[in-house]
Write a protein that holds these residues in place. Structure first.
Motif, PDB file in Angstrom:
ATOM      1  N   LYS A 116      -6.060 -24.694  -5.935  1.00 44.84           N
ATOM      2  CA  LYS A 116      -5.648 -25.637  -4.900  1.00 44.84           C
ATOM      3  C   LYS A 116      -5.980 -25.172  -3.486  1.00 44.84           C
ATOM      4  O   LYS A 116      -6.253 -25.980  -2.608  1.00 44.84           O
ATOM      5  CB  LYS A 116      -4.143 -25.889  -5.012  1.00 44.84           C
ATOM      6  CG  LYS A 116      -3.731 -26.556  -6.317  1.00 44.84           C
ATOM      7  CD  LYS A 116      -4.361 -27.929  -6.469  1.00 44.84           C
ATOM      8  CE  LYS A 116      -3.895 -28.621  -7.737  1.00 44.84           C
ATOM      9  NZ  LYS A 116      -4.502 -29.962  -7.898  1.00 44.84           N
ATOM     10  N   GLU A 117      -5.923 -23.859  -3.238  1.00 45.30           N
ATOM     11  CA  GLU A 117      -6.200 -23.340  -1.899  1.00 45.30           C
ATOM     12  C   GLU A 117      -6.993 -22.043  -1.997  1.00 45.30           C
ATOM     13  O   GLU A 117      -6.867 -21.301  -2.975  1.00 45.30           O
ATOM     14  CB  GLU A 117      -4.909 -23.077  -1.113  1.00 45.30           C
ATOM     15  CG  GLU A 117      -4.130 -24.317  -0.728  1.00 45.30           C
ATOM     16  CD  GLU A 117      -4.829 -25.194   0.300  1.00 45.30           C
ATOM     17  OE1 GLU A 117      -5.752 -24.693   0.989  1.00 45.30           O
ATOM     18  OE2 GLU A 117      -4.446 -26.365   0.429  1.00 45.30           O
ATOM     19  N   GLU A 118      -7.795 -21.789  -0.956  1.00 44.66           N
ATOM     20  CA  GLU A 118      -8.525 -20.533  -0.850  1.00 44.66           C
ATOM     21  C   GLU A 118      -7.836 -19.660   0.193  1.00 44.66           C
ATOM     22  O   GLU A 118      -7.585 -20.101   1.318  1.00 44.66           O
ATOM     23  CB  GLU A 118      -9.978 -20.789  -0.448  1.00 44.66           C
ATOM     24  CG  GLU A 118     -10.767 -21.542  -1.504  1.00 44.66           C
ATOM     25  CD  GLU A 118     -12.248 -21.657  -1.156  1.00 44.66           C
ATOM     26  OE1 GLU A 118     -12.621 -21.315  -0.008  1.00 44.66           O
ATOM     27  OE2 GLU A 118     -13.019 -22.069  -2.027  1.00 44.66           O
ATOM     28  N   ILE A 119      -7.537 -18.425  -0.198  1.00 44.89           N
ATOM     29  CA  ILE A 119      -6.779 -17.505   0.646  1.00 44.89           C
ATOM     30  C   ILE A 119      -7.620 -16.264   0.936  1.00 44.89           C
ATOM     31  O   ILE A 119      -8.348 -15.775   0.064  1.00 44.89           O
ATOM     32  CB  ILE A 119      -5.466 -17.077  -0.046  1.00 44.89           C
ATOM     33  CG1 ILE A 119      -4.648 -18.300  -0.472  1.00 44.89           C
ATOM     34  CG2 ILE A 119      -4.646 -16.166   0.862  1.00 44.89           C
ATOM     35  CD1 ILE A 119      -4.159 -19.163   0.670  1.00 44.89           C
ATOM     36  N   LEU A 120      -7.510 -15.774   2.153  1.00 46.19           N
ATOM     37  CA  LEU A 120      -8.097 -14.484   2.518  1.00 46.19           C
ATOM     38  C   LEU A 120      -7.042 -13.401   2.357  1.00 46.19           C
ATOM     39  O   LEU A 120      -5.928 -13.525   2.877  1.00 46.19           O
ATOM     40  CB  LEU A 120      -8.572 -14.502   3.972  1.00 46.19           C
ATOM     41  CG  LEU A 120      -8.803 -13.126   4.623  1.00 46.19           C
ATOM     42  CD1 LEU A 120     -10.028 -12.451   4.023  1.00 46.19           C
ATOM     43  CD2 LEU A 120      -8.937 -13.241   6.130  1.00 46.19           C
ATOM     44  N   VAL A 121      -7.390 -12.350   1.627  1.00 49.77           N
ATOM     45  CA  VAL A 121      -6.560 -11.149   1.556  1.00 49.77           C
ATOM     46  C   VAL A 121      -7.460  -9.980   1.927  1.00 49.77           C
ATOM     47  O   VAL A 121      -8.514  -9.781   1.312  1.00 49.77           O
ATOM     48  CB  VAL A 121      -5.962 -10.940   0.153  1.00 49.77           C
ATOM     49  CG1 VAL A 121      -5.181  -9.624   0.106  1.00 49.77           C
ATOM     50  CG2 VAL A 121      -5.058 -12.107  -0.231  1.00 49.77           C
ATOM     51  N   GLY A 122      -7.070  -9.229   2.937  1.00 46.03           N
ATOM     52  CA  GLY A 122      -7.928  -8.139   3.385  1.00 46.03           C
ATOM     53  C   GLY A 122      -7.148  -6.930   3.845  1.00 46.03           C
ATOM     54  O   GLY A 122      -5.919  -6.964   3.994  1.00 46.03           O
ATOM     55  N   ILE A 123      -7.887  -5.844   4.039  1.00 44.21           N
ATOM     56  CA  ILE A 123      -7.336  -4.601   4.587  1.00 44.21           C
ATOM     57  C   ILE A 123      -8.226  -4.156   5.742  1.00 44.21           C
ATOM     58  O   ILE A 123      -9.457  -4.168   5.627  1.00 44.21           O
ATOM     59  CB  ILE A 123      -7.286  -3.484   3.526  1.00 44.21           C
ATOM     60  CG1 ILE A 123      -6.224  -3.771   2.471  1.00 44.21           C
ATOM     61  CG2 ILE A 123      -7.039  -2.116   4.180  1.00 44.21           C
ATOM     62  CD1 ILE A 123      -4.791  -3.646   2.948  1.00 44.21           C
ATOM     63  N   LYS A 124      -7.608  -3.778   6.842  1.00 41.60           N
ATOM     64  CA  LYS A 124      -8.300  -3.119   7.947  1.00 41.60           C
ATOM     65  C   LYS A 124      -7.555  -1.819   8.220  1.00 41.60           C
ATOM     66  O   LYS A 124      -6.338  -1.828   8.401  1.00 41.60           O
ATOM     67  CB  LYS A 124      -8.294  -3.987   9.214  1.00 41.60           C
ATOM     68  CG  LYS A 124      -8.858  -5.388   9.024  1.00 41.60           C
ATOM     69  CD  LYS A 124     -10.336  -5.380   8.717  1.00 41.60           C
ATOM     70  CE  LYS A 124     -10.862  -6.811   8.573  1.00 41.60           C
ATOM     71  NZ  LYS A 124     -12.281  -6.836   8.142  1.00 41.60           N
ATOM     72  N   ARG A 125      -8.280  -0.707   8.222  1.00 38.52           N
ATOM     73  CA  ARG A 125      -7.619   0.585   8.448  1.00 38.52           C
ATOM     74  C   ARG A 125      -7.633   0.911   9.932  1.00 38.52           C
ATOM     75  O   ARG A 125      -8.682   1.142  10.527  1.00 38.52           O
ATOM     76  CB  ARG A 125      -8.296   1.694   7.647  1.00 38.52           C
ATOM     77  CG  ARG A 125      -7.530   3.027   7.707  1.00 38.52           C
ATOM     78  CD  ARG A 125      -8.116   4.051   6.759  1.00 38.52           C
ATOM     79  NE  ARG A 125      -8.011   3.627   5.379  1.00 38.52           N
ATOM     80  CZ  ARG A 125      -6.931   3.816   4.616  1.00 38.52           C
ATOM     81  NH1 ARG A 125      -5.868   4.421   5.111  1.00 38.52           N
ATOM     82  NH2 ARG A 125      -6.919   3.400   3.366  1.00 38.52           N
ATOM     83  N   ASP A 126      -6.454   0.922  10.518  1.00 45.34           N
ATOM     84  CA  ASP A 126      -6.304   1.256  11.932  1.00 45.34           C
ATOM     85  C   ASP A 126      -6.231   2.779  12.081  1.00 45.34           C
ATOM     86  O   ASP A 126      -5.550   3.444  11.291  1.00 45.34           O
ATOM     87  CB  ASP A 126      -5.023   0.618  12.475  1.00 45.34           C
ATOM     88  CG  ASP A 126      -4.854   0.845  13.959  1.00 45.34           C
ATOM     89  OD1 ASP A 126      -5.336   0.012  14.742  1.00 45.34           O
ATOM     90  OD2 ASP A 126      -4.234   1.870  14.335  1.00 45.34           O
ATOM     91  N   PRO A 127      -6.930   3.349  13.074  1.00 48.93           N
ATOM     92  CA  PRO A 127      -6.931   4.812  13.219  1.00 48.93           C
ATOM     93  C   PRO A 127      -5.558   5.395  13.520  1.00 48.93           C
ATOM     94  O   PRO A 127      -5.319   6.579  13.268  1.00 48.93           O
ATOM     95  CB  PRO A 127      -7.902   5.050  14.381  1.00 48.93           C
ATOM     96  CG  PRO A 127      -7.998   3.745  15.096  1.00 48.93           C
ATOM     97  CD  PRO A 127      -7.797   2.693  14.061  1.00 48.93           C
ATOM     98  N   ILE A 128      -4.645   4.579  14.033  1.00 51.54           N
ATOM     99  CA  ILE A 128      -3.298   5.064  14.356  1.00 51.54           C
ATOM    100  C   ILE A 128      -2.293   4.657  13.285  1.00 51.54           C
ATOM    101  O   ILE A 128      -1.526   5.480  12.782  1.00 51.54           O
ATOM    102  CB  ILE A 128      -2.845   4.532  15.733  1.00 51.54           C
ATOM    103  CG1 ILE A 128      -3.764   5.079  16.832  1.00 51.54           C
ATOM    104  CG2 ILE A 128      -1.387   4.924  16.000  1.00 51.54           C
ATOM    105  CD1 ILE A 128      -3.480   4.527  18.206  1.00 51.54           C
ATOM    106  N   PHE A 129      -2.295   3.382  12.913  1.00 55.82           N
ATOM    107  CA  PHE A 129      -1.265   2.857  12.019  1.00 55.82           C
ATOM    108  C   PHE A 129      -1.646   2.926  10.542  1.00 55.82           C
ATOM    109  O   PHE A 129      -0.798   2.746   9.673  1.00 55.82           O
ATOM    110  CB  PHE A 129      -0.941   1.409  12.394  1.00 55.82           C
ATOM    111  CG  PHE A 129      -0.382   1.258  13.774  1.00 55.82           C
ATOM    112  CD1 PHE A 129       0.898   1.694  14.070  1.00 55.82           C
ATOM    113  CD2 PHE A 129      -1.142   0.696  14.791  1.00 55.82           C
ATOM    114  CE1 PHE A 129       1.419   1.562  15.344  1.00 55.82           C
ATOM    115  CE2 PHE A 129      -0.634   0.562  16.068  1.00 55.82           C
ATOM    116  CZ  PHE A 129       0.648   1.002  16.351  1.00 55.82           C
TER     117      PHE A 129
END
Length: 233
Positions: A116-129
């Motif tokens: 029914k829907e297309e979803i984005l699931v992602g990871i971004k690695r922050d240098p601090i967090f």
């Protein structure tokens, strides 16, 4: 589910293609559709014949990142003849864009998943967090609507659900105006597995599962495309 705490040994490369990315998803039991890699037309036909139609073909090439824009994705293939024609078309489209045949590693054959829907699931690695989960409407709506929610790992299921509720599109997932509710619980569980993967695999700089197909309540959330970027060692 108990996660394997032993780091996975990945080759010292930067951008993983979809075949390689899917291997990591499998290790962490992230739901994704059935697929197989094929180097030749004959192998493509053999792999497609093992699956239920319709199927999808996708080009695999380090020179092609946005496969759909490149004419490198052929969907809704109903039989072997259409698979053969799609294979030829992918190579023709690549040639028109200046990618010769030796720049193509092969194709991925996938079962086509509808939802029914297309979803984005992602990871971004922050240098601090550290790892940051990104979730929002996927497919063509990512850049158009920019409706995303961010959360810093580690995250529990209730925190991921609250992230989803912050999306402007959340009512579409939750039975807006009498429409059928979608499987939000399955999406939360998929996101949780992605977050846990990013925590354990500290070499992951970025991950994009776009789209994740979200189906009706009780029918699951399934990643149908994957791209992972690893830190070079």
């Amino acid at each position: 589910m108990t996660m394997n705490t032993v780091p996975v040994n990945h080759p010292p490369i930067h951008v993983l293609n979809e075949v390689e990315s899917r291997k990591i998803l499998k290790e962490y039991a992230v739901p994704h559709n059935k697929s197989a890699f094929a180097k030749t037309k004959e192998e493509t036909i053999q792999e497609a014949d093992k699956m239920e139609f319709p199927v999808v073909l996708k080009v695999v090439s380090p020179l092609i990142v946005h496969k759909s824009d490149f004419g490198g994705v052929q969907i809704n293939l109903q039989n072997i003849q259409e698979v053969e024609e799609a294979f030829d078309l992918i190579y023709e489209n690549a040639k028109k864009r200046g990618v010769v045949s030796n720049g193509i590693e092969g194709v991925i054959v996938q079962e086509m998943i509808e939802g029914k829907e297309e979803i984005l699931v992602g990871i971004k690695r922050d240098p601090i967090f550290g790892p940051v989960l990104v979730v929002g409407l996927g497919g063509v709506f990512v850049e158009l609507l920019k409706d995303v929610s961010l959360g810093i790992a580690p995250l529990e299921e209730n925190e991921i659900l609250n992230m989803l509720k912050k999306l402007k599109a959340y009512p579409l997932l939750n039975g807006y105006r009498g429409k059928e509710k979608l499987d939000i619980d399955a999406l939360v569980q998929l996101c949780k597995k992605v977050v846990d993967m990013a925590i354990r695999e500290d070499g992951i700089l970025e991950m994009d599962l776009n789209p994740v197909i979200l189906r009706e309540e009780g029918k699951g959330a399934i990643a149908v495309d994957a791209r992972i970027v690893l830190q070079e060692k």
